[in-house]
Design a protein around this motif. Structure first.
Motif, mmCIF file in Angstrom:
data_model
loop_
_atom_site.group_PDB
_atom_site.id
_atom_site.type_symbol
_atom_site.label_atom_id
_atom_site.label_comp_id
_atom_site.label_asym_id
_atom_site.label_seq_id
_atom_site.Cartn_x
_atom_site.Cartn_y
_atom_site.Cartn_z
ATOM 1 N N PRO A 1 0.809 -1.225 0.000
ATOM 2 C CA PRO A 1 0.000 0.000 0.000
ATOM 3 C C PRO A 1 0.842 1.275 0.000
ATOM 4 C CG PRO A 1 -0.899 -1.562 1.570
ATOM 5 C CD PRO A 1 0.359 -2.169 1.042
ATOM 6 N N GLN A 2 1.940 1.281 0.770
ATOM 7 C CA GLN A 2 2.705 2.518 0.869
ATOM 8 C C GLN A 2 3.409 2.823 -0.448
ATOM 9 O OE1 GLN A 2 4.899 2.644 4.459
ATOM 10 N NE2 GLN A 2 3.151 1.950 5.659
ATOM 11 N N MET A 3 3.934 1.768 -1.112
ATOM 12 C CA MET A 3 4.555 1.987 -2.416
ATOM 13 C C MET A 3 3.477 2.364 -3.440
ATOM 14 S SD MET A 3 7.128 2.221 -4.303
ATOM 15 C CE MET A 3 8.422 1.714 -3.161
ATOM 16 N N ALA A 4 2.313 1.727 -3.355
ATOM 17 C CA ALA A 4 1.218 2.059 -4.278
ATOM 18 C C ALA A 4 0.845 3.526 -4.133
ATOM 19 C CB ALA A 4 0.004 1.170 -4.008
ATOM 20 N N ALA A 5 0.843 4.011 -2.878
ATOM 21 C CA ALA A 5 0.484 5.423 -2.647
ATOM 22 C C ALA A 5 1.527 6.349 -3.277
ATOM 23 C CB ALA A 5 0.356 5.698 -1.148
ATOM 24 N N ILE A 6 2.821 5.968 -3.157
ATOM 25 C CA ILE A 6 3.877 6.795 -3.746
ATOM 26 C C ILE A 6 3.751 6.812 -5.272
ATOM 27 C CG2 ILE A 6 6.377 6.956 -4.093
ATOM 28 C CD1 ILE A 6 6.688 5.918 -1.215
ATOM 29 N N LEU A 7 3.514 5.640 -5.858
ATOM 30 C CA LEU A 7 3.352 5.567 -7.318
ATOM 31 C C LEU A 7 2.156 6.400 -7.771
ATOM 32 C CD1 LEU A 7 3.992 1.756 -7.943
ATOM 33 C CD2 LEU A 7 5.494 3.670 -8.560
ATOM 34 N N ALA A 8 1.049 6.273 -7.041
ATOM 35 C CA ALA A 8 -0.162 7.009 -7.422
ATOM 36 C C ALA A 8 0.070 8.510 -7.313
ATOM 37 C CB ALA A 8 -1.339 6.588 -6.531
ATOM 38 N N PHE A 9 0.738 8.918 -6.220
ATOM 39 C CA PHE A 9 1.051 10.339 -6.044
ATOM 40 C C PHE A 9 1.901 10.837 -7.206
ATOM 41 C CE2 PHE A 9 4.085 13.571 -4.677
ATOM 42 C CZ PHE A 9 3.236 14.567 -4.223
ATOM 43 N N ALA A 10 2.956 10.056 -7.544
ATOM 44 C CA ALA A 10 3.858 10.467 -8.620
ATOM 45 C C ALA A 10 3.100 10.571 -9.944
ATOM 46 C CB ALA A 10 5.004 9.463 -8.743
ATOM 47 N N ALA A 11 2.261 9.574 -10.227
ATOM 48 C CA ALA A 11 1.530 9.576 -11.503
ATOM 49 C C ALA A 11 0.607 10.790 -11.594
ATOM 50 C CB ALA A 11 0.727 8.278 -11.634
ATOM 51 N N GLY A 12 -0.148 11.025 -10.519
ATOM 52 C CA GLY A 12 -1.070 12.158 -10.518
ATOM 53 C C GLY A 12 -0.336 13.486 -10.672
ATOM 54 N N PHE A 13 0.790 13.611 -9.938
ATOM 55 C CA PHE A 13 1.523 14.879 -9.987
ATOM 56 C C PHE A 13 2.189 15.091 -11.343
ATOM 57 C CE2 PHE A 13 5.137 17.717 -9.123
ATOM 58 C CZ PHE A 13 4.408 18.816 -8.670
ATOM 59 N N ILE A 14 2.704 14.000 -11.945
ATOM 60 C CA ILE A 14 3.335 14.140 -13.271
ATOM 61 C C ILE A 14 2.301 14.611 -14.301
ATOM 62 C CG2 ILE A 14 4.286 12.794 -15.195
ATOM 63 C CD1 ILE A 14 5.824 11.176 -13.018
ATOM 64 N N VAL A 15 1.112 14.013 -14.248
ATOM 65 C CA VAL A 15 0.087 14.399 -15.235
ATOM 66 C C VAL A 15 -0.353 15.846 -15.004
ATOM 67 C CG1 VAL A 15 -2.249 13.956 -16.058
ATOM 68 C CG2 VAL A 15 -0.722 12.050 -15.582
ATOM 69 N N ARG A 16 -0.645 16.196 -13.743
ATOM 70 C CA ARG A 16 -1.120 17.560 -13.475
ATOM 71 C C ARG A 16 0.012 18.571 -13.673
ATOM 72 N NH1 ARG A 16 -4.146 21.455 -14.334
ATOM 73 N NH2 ARG A 16 -4.300 23.019 -12.714
ATOM 74 N N GLY A 17 1.219 18.224 -13.201
ATOM 75 C CA GLY A 17 2.354 19.125 -13.371
ATOM 76 C C GLY A 17 2.683 19.324 -14.854
ATOM 77 N N GLY A 18 2.600 18.251 -15.618
ATOM 78 C CA GLY A 18 2.838 18.368 -17.059
ATOM 79 C C GLY A 18 1.830 19.307 -17.707
ATOM 80 N N ALA A 19 0.581 19.198 -17.251
ATOM 81 C CA ALA A 19 -0.455 20.084 -17.799
ATOM 82 C C ALA A 19 -0.124 21.548 -17.504
ATOM 83 C CB ALA A 19 -1.822 19.716 -17.217
ATOM 84 N N LEU A 20 0.392 21.792 -16.288
ATOM 85 C CA LEU A 20 0.731 23.169 -15.915
ATOM 86 C C LEU A 20 1.961 23.658 -16.677
ATOM 87 C CD1 LEU A 20 0.245 23.168 -12.034
ATOM 88 C CD2 LEU A 20 -1.161 24.313 -13.758
ATOM 89 N N TRP A 21 2.962 22.768 -16.790
ATOM 90 C CA TRP A 21 4.251 23.165 -17.352
ATOM 91 C C TRP A 21 4.191 23.319 -18.869
ATOM 92 C CZ3 TRP A 21 8.219 24.852 -14.559
ATOM 93 C CH2 TRP A 21 9.448 25.036 -15.215
ATOM 94 N N PHE A 22 3.578 22.308 -19.486
ATOM 95 C CA PHE A 22 3.571 22.300 -20.953
ATOM 96 C C PHE A 22 2.278 22.862 -21.537
ATOM 97 C CE2 PHE A 22 6.341 18.724 -19.696
ATOM 98 C CZ PHE A 22 7.529 19.177 -20.271
ATOM 99 N N GLY A 23 1.362 23.259 -20.659
ATOM 100 C CA GLY A 23 0.102 23.810 -21.159
ATOM 101 C C GLY A 23 -0.779 22.789 -21.859
ATOM 102 N N TRP A 24 -0.712 21.515 -21.385
ATOM 103 C CA TRP A 24 -1.603 20.485 -21.962
ATOM 104 C C TRP A 24 -3.034 20.955 -21.892
ATOM 105 C CZ3 TRP A 24 0.924 15.792 -19.057
ATOM 106 C CH2 TRP A 24 2.184 15.528 -19.652
#
Lengths: 193, 193, 193
Positions: free
Chosen positions: C170-193
């Protein structure tokens, strides 16, 4: 009828009246009056009970809902007599705010024993009906007005918790909390704080 | 499938469609379609179940959520074909309103036995998903439109309660309530009440 | 402190900060800061717990509420130092979004065992506090912005469910999920997706 019960019904009625006056400004029909009166009157307490995971207060006692219906119908037939509806709404709202801050803090404290939770349930009970009213009626939320508003609810709820700590009887604590909340909110209205 | 189950799924689907059409007007992406469809489709029933303190209906049965997802995807790929989206949305909304007023009243009456609560849960189930849709999409709330809207939900819910009192079988009561709600709301749309 | 607990408090703090920055733009007083910070910080998780019919997470643990209060007070006294408040708000919001999507999915899956419910509770936990903030502050809902937003929450929640299925702890799953969500949202902010 204990002071807490009185504040309870009075708070419902005055908040319901503010919802009905809001419906009046939007020129809704009588069912719109009743709906908006009901949401404003019982919305804050419903959120409080859902968060506290206790039975929602109006489910087992029809007086609350009927109070909203009667208030809405009365306002529907008399709103044209009220000269300055907005001004009246603000003062009714101040009464409801003070009554619900006391009520909400009392219930939150009785159920959880936590002063922090009691202050939150006091503030939520006092403000959430009005927030729902404004959001649904498409008016600027009461929170965004420049005057002191939520702070008055917070003061009322905090006074209840403090009075309880000082071993004041619940009914007297409710009266003190009501007075404190109304003085702060009324002062804001009167002196333009 | 009983009439009540049919109204249940049909109401979910048509309300989800109105949420998806709202997402279409706001030019959201497909996840935005699904989110707004879901909130509109299951929002009213979720509030009803939370207030009644029973398990939220879609937790144990994925068909409800999947109905919203499928409807949203269908609308996403076909919304451009629909000539007058707004008009269609109003009629779908009328079907959902009538179905949910019947459903919400039935569940409220079954669980609390109180006609007053049943009429409220009928009205909330029928209108709250649409209110959430409009508030979140930043559109004027459906409540504020000049035509008869909540009244139709109230009539539908009241017909259910009345039919139940007259010992009509629940499934027939649901059909009568659906018909009454849809006639009132459809009449408002057709004749401009 | 486990990763899940860390994400939990961090998510509360950053969402509370976005609520406080929203209060700053509306020039509210300090109680307005605290109120809006609290609603944004604990609103999504409160809805999740009410829907899952479990005790609301902040009732028995004052740290959550105090986190919101401290954050609001800090922002109240430092908001003038922040050059571009809006930009900061967006990146804090992205951190909170990713943390809450992971948290919400974890709790939904732990309690119901249903992947469908887990994805919904992840998305609701991640987005509902921000929706409440925007609706109450009278700003256009975060949902309506053209960039990817809810989709990021959906990706994070789905990654958690998928990782759990693949027997990731569960703890690793939470880290992976956090990373995935942040990469997608951060990418949207950074690259203007």
């Amino acid at each position: 009828m204990t002071p807490i019960q009185f504040f309870d019904y009075a708070g419902i009625a005055v908040f319901a009246a503010t919802g009905a006056l809001s419906a009046s400004r939007k020129q809704l029909d009588i069912v719109g009056f009743i709906f908006l009166a009901g949401i404003t009157g019982i919305g804050g307490g419903t959120l409080r009970d859902v968060i506290l995971n206790v039975p929602v207060f109006w489910i087992g006692n029809n007086i609350y809902v009927l109070t909203c219906v009667v208030t809405a119908v009365l306002v529907f037939f008399t709103a044209h007599l009220v000269e300055s509806r907005w001004r009246l709404l603000l003062w009714l709202d101040a009464l409801g705010l003070a009554a619900f801050a006391a009520m909400g803090a009392a219930k939150g404290l009785a159920i959880t024993g936590s002063p922090v939770v009691a202050i939150i349930t006091g503030m939520l009970t006092a403000t959430f009906g009005g927030i729902l009213r404004d959001v649904i009626a498409g008016e600027p939320s009461v929170l965004l007005r420049p005057e002191i508003y939520i702070s008055a609810a917070g003061v009322g709820a905090a006074v209840y918790v403090l009075a309880d700590r000082l071993l004041v009887a619940p009914q007297m604590a409710a009266i003190l909390a009501f007075a404190a909340g109304f003085i702060v909110r009324g002062g804001a209205l009167w002196f333009g704080w």
